[in-house]
Design an enzyme around this catalytic site. Structure first.
Site, PDB file in Angstrom:
ATOM      1  N   LYS A  22       0.845  -1.213   0.000  1.00 17.79           N
ATOM      2  CA  LYS A  22       0.000   0.000   0.000  1.00 17.79           C
ATOM      3  C   LYS A  22       0.871   1.251   0.000  1.00 17.79           C
ATOM      4  O   LYS A  22       0.652   2.181  -0.779  1.00 17.79           O
ATOM      5  CB  LYS A  22      -0.903  -0.002   1.238  1.00 17.79           C
ATOM      6  CG  LYS A  22      -1.570   1.330   1.500  1.00 17.79           C
ATOM      7  CD  LYS A  22      -2.385   1.325   2.764  1.00 17.79           C
ATOM      8  CE  LYS A  22      -1.648   1.685   4.030  1.00 17.79           C
ATOM      9  NZ  LYS A  22      -1.337   3.110   4.225  1.00 17.79           N
ATOM     10  N   ASN A  23       1.876   1.277   0.886  1.00 19.19           N
ATOM     11  CA  ASN A  23       2.667   2.504   1.038  1.00 19.19           C
ATOM     12  C   ASN A  23       3.617   2.763  -0.130  1.00 19.19           C
ATOM     13  O   ASN A  23       4.184   3.849  -0.231  1.00 19.19           O
ATOM     14  CB  ASN A  23       3.455   2.476   2.356  1.00 19.19           C
ATOM     15  CG  ASN A  23       2.548   2.730   3.554  1.00 19.19           C
ATOM     16  OD1 ASN A  23       1.354   3.004   3.381  1.00 19.19           O
ATOM     17  ND2 ASN A  23       3.107   2.631   4.747  1.00 19.19           N
ATOM     18  N   CYS A 116      -5.258  12.908  13.623  1.00 19.48           N
ATOM     19  CA  CYS A 116      -5.074  11.507  13.259  1.00 19.48           C
ATOM     20  C   CYS A 116      -4.995  10.706  14.536  1.00 19.48           C
ATOM     21  O   CYS A 116      -4.484  11.188  15.546  1.00 19.48           O
ATOM     22  CB  CYS A 116      -3.775  11.403  12.461  1.00 19.48           C
ATOM     23  SG  CYS A 116      -3.179   9.751  12.272  1.00 19.48           S
ATOM     24  N   ARG A 121       0.840  14.346  13.620  1.00 14.93           N
ATOM     25  CA  ARG A 121       1.261  14.162  12.217  1.00 14.93           C
ATOM     26  C   ARG A 121       1.217  15.437  11.376  1.00 14.93           C
ATOM     27  O   ARG A 121       0.420  15.553  10.437  1.00 14.93           O
ATOM     28  CB  ARG A 121       0.449  13.046  11.566  1.00 14.93           C
ATOM     29  CG  ARG A 121       0.688  11.725  12.236  1.00 14.93           C
ATOM     30  CD  ARG A 121       0.002  10.611  11.539  1.00 14.93           C
ATOM     31  NE  ARG A 121       0.770  10.072  10.433  1.00 14.93           N
ATOM     32  CZ  ARG A 121       0.406   8.982   9.764  1.00 14.93           C
ATOM     33  NH1 ARG A 121      -0.680   8.355  10.077  1.00 14.93           N
ATOM     34  NH2 ARG A 121       1.147   8.530   8.788  1.00 14.93           N
ATOM     35  N   ASP A 307       5.195   0.615  11.982  1.00 12.99           N
ATOM     36  CA  ASP A 307       3.997  -0.065  11.474  1.00 12.99           C
ATOM     37  C   ASP A 307       3.918  -1.534  11.908  1.00 12.99           C
ATOM     38  O   ASP A 307       2.925  -2.204  11.614  1.00 12.99           O
ATOM     39  CB  ASP A 307       3.928   0.031   9.939  1.00 12.99           C
ATOM     40  CG  ASP A 307       3.524   1.421   9.473  1.00 12.99           C
ATOM     41  OD1 ASP A 307       3.161   2.253  10.329  1.00 12.99           O
ATOM     42  OD2 ASP A 307       3.572   1.672   8.252  1.00 12.99           O
ATOM     43  N   ARG A 399      -8.417  -0.301   5.171  1.00 10.65           N
ATOM     44  CA  ARG A 399      -7.609   0.736   4.513  1.00 10.65           C
ATOM     45  C   ARG A 399      -6.304   0.151   3.984  1.00 10.65           C
ATOM     46  O   ARG A 399      -5.756   0.649   3.000  1.00 10.65           O
ATOM     47  CB  ARG A 399      -7.258   1.853   5.507  1.00 10.65           C
ATOM     48  CG  ARG A 399      -8.394   2.811   5.776  1.00 10.65           C
ATOM     49  CD  ARG A 399      -7.887   3.993   6.578  1.00 10.65           C
ATOM     50  NE  ARG A 399      -6.567   4.355   6.119  1.00 10.65           N
ATOM     51  CZ  ARG A 399      -5.557   4.706   6.889  1.00 10.65           C
ATOM     52  NH1 ARG A 399      -5.708   4.779   8.185  1.00 10.65           N
ATOM     53  NH2 ARG A 399      -4.383   4.987   6.376  1.00 10.65           N
TER      54      ARG A 399
HETATM   55  C1  UD1 Z   1       4.549   6.967   6.501  1.00  9.87           C
HETATM   56  C2  UD1 Z   1       3.714   5.727   6.307  1.00  9.87           C
HETATM   57  C3  UD1 Z   1       3.218   5.201   7.643  1.00  9.87           C
HETATM   58  C4  UD1 Z   1       4.383   4.999   8.608  1.00  9.87           C
HETATM   59  C5  UD1 Z   1       5.244   6.254   8.688  1.00  9.87           C
HETATM   60  C6  UD1 Z   1       6.517   6.037   9.494  1.00  9.87           C
HETATM   61  C7  UD1 Z   1       2.737   6.071   4.117  1.00  9.87           C
HETATM   62  C8  UD1 Z   1       1.516   6.386   3.323  1.00  9.87           C
HETATM   63  N1  UD1 Z   1       2.589   6.068   5.463  1.00  9.87           N
HETATM   64  O1  UD1 Z   1       3.704   7.964   7.075  1.00  9.87           O
HETATM   65  O2  UD1 Z   1       2.552   3.964   7.417  1.00  9.87           O
HETATM   66  O3  UD1 Z   1       3.888   4.714   9.896  1.00  9.87           O
HETATM   67  O4  UD1 Z   1       5.642   6.681   7.365  1.00  9.87           O
HETATM   68  O5  UD1 Z   1       7.256   5.015   8.972  1.00  9.87           O
HETATM   69  O6  UD1 Z   1       3.793   5.787   3.574  1.00  9.87           O
HETATM   70  N2  UD1 Z   1       6.684  14.745  10.713  1.00  9.87           N
HETATM   71  C9  UD1 Z   1       6.736  16.084  11.008  1.00  9.87           C
HETATM   72  N3  UD1 Z   1       6.507  16.986  10.011  1.00  9.87           N
HETATM   73  C10 UD1 Z   1       6.230  16.610   8.724  1.00  9.87           C
HETATM   74  C11 UD1 Z   1       6.200  15.240   8.425  1.00  9.87           C
HETATM   75  C12 UD1 Z   1       6.431  14.333   9.437  1.00  9.87           C
HETATM   76  O7  UD1 Z   1       6.985  16.475  12.168  1.00  9.87           O
HETATM   77  O8  UD1 Z   1       6.047  17.486   7.862  1.00  9.87           O
HETATM   78  C13 UD1 Z   1       6.937  13.756  11.780  1.00  9.87           C
HETATM   79  C14 UD1 Z   1       5.705  12.882  12.070  1.00  9.87           C
HETATM   80  O9  UD1 Z   1       4.810  13.494  12.961  1.00  9.87           O
HETATM   81  C15 UD1 Z   1       6.343  11.622  12.621  1.00  9.87           C
HETATM   82  C16 UD1 Z   1       7.652  11.525  11.832  1.00  9.87           C
HETATM   83  O10 UD1 Z   1       7.902  12.832  11.313  1.00  9.87           O
HETATM   84  O11 UD1 Z   1       6.663  11.793  13.985  1.00  9.87           O
HETATM   85  C17 UD1 Z   1       7.619  10.535  10.693  1.00  9.87           C
HETATM   86  O12 UD1 Z   1       6.480  10.784   9.897  1.00  9.87           O
HETATM   87  P1  UD1 Z   1       6.434  10.459   8.350  1.00  9.87           P
HETATM   88  O13 UD1 Z   1       7.597   9.638   7.959  1.00  9.87           O
HETATM   89  O14 UD1 Z   1       6.185  11.728   7.600  1.00  9.87           O
HETATM   90  O15 UD1 Z   1       5.115   9.565   8.256  1.00  9.87           O
HETATM   91  P2  UD1 Z   1       4.150   9.493   7.037  1.00  9.87           P
HETATM   92  O16 UD1 Z   1       4.927   9.738   5.798  1.00  9.87           O
HETATM   93  O17 UD1 Z   1       2.930  10.289   7.292  1.00  9.87           O
END
Ligand code: UD1
Length: 420
Positions: A22-23, A116, A121, A307, A399
Site C-alpha cells: 500500500k505505502n 489523526c 502528524r 507499522d 484501509r
Molecule cells: C509513513 C507511512 C506510515 C508509517 C510512517 C513512518 C505512508 C503512506 N505512510 O507515514 O505507514 O507509519 O511513514 O514510517 O507511507 N513529521 C513532522 N513533520 C512533517 C512530516 C512528518 O513532524 O512534515 C513527523 C511525524 O509526525 C512523525 C515523523 O515525522 O513523527 C515521521 O512521519 P512520516 O515519515 O512523515 O510519516 P508518514 O509519511 O505520514
C-alpha cells in the site's frame, strides 16, 4: 458497518500470498501526475486507501481503469488542481498529490489533513521544502494554497526529521523542477526507493537512491514518459502474517515477499525464538514452542518499523517474560493497548514505552480497532484468545490489508466478516 468474528485456533498451516505494498502504491499513483503517457501499475493491493487515491485522481480529471490487480492511469486529461476535504479527511496520504500537481501546473490546493488517531502528524516539513523550492504557500480556510507560477527551482533541502511521504513529495516535485535538488536526511524506506527507481528508469537522473542523500536533476517542467512497473511486496502485511505464525506457533509460508525488506522484523522474531527458511521470494517461519520476551525500539528504515509495533505488542503478550516496546515515531500510537488489556493482557504504559508482562491468557471479547495496524494486532490476539473475539470498526483494517480474513481463513483460521 462490518466487523470480524474470530475464534482461537490450535494451529495454522499453509501458504499466504503477499499483496503489493500500500505505502509504495500511494506515492507511485501520485507520481502518474508527472506522466505524459498513460501508466500501467501492476500488483496493486485491493485496499481502501488505493481506491481513495484513485478516486481523488478521477475527481481531478484523470482516467483510471482498475482491473483485478493492475491499474492504468492516464493523467493527461487532468484539469483540476484542488484536493478537497471530503477525500483528504479519509486519507492523510492524499498530501502526496501536492508536490506533483504544484510542479506540473504551478498551483495546487490541498485540504489540510487534520488530526489523526496515532498523533498530531504535521506536514510542516513538506511545506517548508516546497517553499525552499520557490513555492509561495498560504493556509486559507483549511486549505494549503501553493503557487509557483514560474515552476519549482532545484535547491538544497535538509529535512529536520526523516519523513517518508515528505521525501516522496519532494522527490516528485524535484523530478519536474528546474535544476538540481539535493535532499539530505531523506527517508530510505523501500517504498521511497521504488519511487526513485521508477522515476530513474523513466529518464530522471537520481543519485543516491536508497541512501539518506538524494540528488535529483529536474526535467524543467517537461512531463515524463513513465515506464510500466510492478509494485513491491507489502513488508508490513508480510510481517503481520509472520507474527500470526509466531503467536499461534504454526509453520506458515509467505510467497511474493522481498525478504531483505524484512531484516529488522525477522531479527526480532529470531530473538523471540522463531527460525526461517528464506528463498528469493518466499519465507517459511518455523516458530518455537516458547516465545522469548523482546526489546524493541521503533525507528526509521532500516531499523524496526513503527507499522509493526502493534503486532509485536500482541505477540509479546504470549512471551515468557517482560518485553519492552518503545515507540519513537508517533506520540499516540498505543491505542491498541487498552483493547489488549480488555482481553487480559498485562501491559504497563509509561509515556512512549510499553512494558508487556507475559505470558497472559487472553480471553475473547468485543474490541474496537483504532487505527490500521492496531486492528491487525487485535486479530493476532484473537487467534490465541480463549473463545470468540469480535473486532469492530474494521474499516481501519480495510484501509491497508488486502482480504485479511480470507488469507487467514486460507491457512485455517476461524474468522469471518459480519455486519453490525
Ligand atoms: C509513513 C507511512 C506510515 C508509517 C510512517 C513512518 C505512508 C503512506 N505512510 O507515514 O505507514 O507509519 O511513514 O514510517 O507511507 N513529521 C513532522 N513533520 C512533517 C512530516 C512528518 O513532524 O512534515 C513527523 C511525524 O509526525 C512523525 C515523523 O515525522 O513523527 C515521521 O512521519 P512520516 O515519515 O512523515 O510519516 P508518514 O509519511 O505520514
Amino acid at each position: 458497518m462490518d466487523y470480524l468474528k474470530a475464534q482461537s485456533v490450535n494451529a495454522l498451516h499453509g501458504t499466504i500470498n503477499i499483496s503489493g505494498a500500500k505505502n509504495a502504491s500511494l506515492p507511485l499513483i501520485a507520481m502518474t501526475i508527472l506522466a505524459k503517457n498513460s501508466v500501467h501499475l501492476s500488483n496493486l493491493p485491493h485496499v481502501a486507501d488505493i481506491r481513495t487515491l484513485l478516486k481523488l485522481l478521477t475527481n481531478l480529471g484523470a482516467e483510471v481503469d482498475f482491473l483485478e490487480d493492475y491499474v492504468c492511469v492516464d493523467t493527461t486529461t487532468l484539469h483540476e488542481t484542488k484536493a478537497t476535504y471530503d477525500i483528504v479527511k479519509t486519507m492523510r496520504a492524499s498530501i502526496l498529490v501536492l508536490g506533483p500537481i504544484l510542479a506540473r501546473f504551478g498551483h495546487c490546493e490541498v485540504s489540510l489533513p487534520g488530526g489523526c488517531a496515532i498523533g498530531q502528524r504535521p506536514i510542516d516539513l513538506h511545506l517548508k521544502a516546497l517553499e525552499q523550492m520557490g513555492a509561495e504557500i498560504e493556509i486559507k480556510a483549511g486549505y494549503i494554497e501553493a503557487r509557483a507560477p514560474k515552476g519549482l527551482q532545484g535547491c538544497n533541502i535538509i529535512f529536520d526529521k526523516i519523513t517518508v511521504t515528505g521525501t516522496a513529495n519532494i522527490v516528485m516535485a524535484a523530478a519536474l523542477a528546474h535544476g538540481e535538488t539535493t535532499i539530505t536526511n531523506a527517508a530510505r524506506e523501500p517504498e521511497v526507493v521504488q519511487l526513485c527507481e521508477v522515476l530513474h528508469e523513466s529518464g530522471i537522473e537520481i543519485e543516491g537512491i536508497g541512501t539518506a542523500v538524494l540528488v535529483i536533476k529536474g526535467s524543467a517542467g517537461k512531463l515524463i514518459d513513465i515506464v510500466d512497473f510492478s509494485i513491491i511486496p507489502d513488508r508490513i502485511e508480510a510481517g503481520t502474517y509472520l507474527c500470526a505464525g509466531a503467536i499461534t506457533k504454526s509453520e506458515i509460508t509467505l510467497t511474493n515477499v522481498e525478504p531483505k525488506h524484512l531484516d529488522a522484523v525477522l531479527a526480532k522474531l529470531e530473538e523471540m525464538g522463531s527460525s526461517f527458511t528464506i528463498n528469493e521470494t518466499s519465507i517459511t517461519i518455523h516458530p518455537s514452542d516458547t516465545i522469548k520476551p523482546v526489546k524493541i525500539i521503533t525507528q526509521e528504515y532500516p531499523a524496526f518499523p513503527t507499522d509493526m509495533q502493534a503486532q509485536f505488542l500482541a505477540l509479546a503478550t504470549q512471551a515468557d517474560g517482560v518485553s519492552i516496546i518503545e515507540e519513537r515515531l508517533f506520540e499516540n500510537r498505543f491505542m491498541h493497548v487498552s483493547e489488549l488489556q480488555r482481553m487480559g493482557a498485562d501491559i504497563v504504559l509509561n509515556g512512549h514505552t510499553a512494558t508487556v508482562n507475559g505470558k497472559t491468557d487472553l480471553s475473547g471479547t468485543d474490541v474496537m480497532a483504532t487505527d490500521l495496524r492496531a486492528s491487525s494486532a487485535l486479530v493476532l490476539a484473537a487467534l490465541v484468545a480463549e473463545g470468540e473475539t469480535n473486532i469492530h470498526r474494521i474499516y481501519h483494517l480495510d484501509r491497508g490489508y488486502d482480504a485479511l480474513e480470507k488469507k487467514l481463513e486460507g491457512v485455517g483460521a476461524k474468522i469471518e466478516r459480519l455486519k453490525e
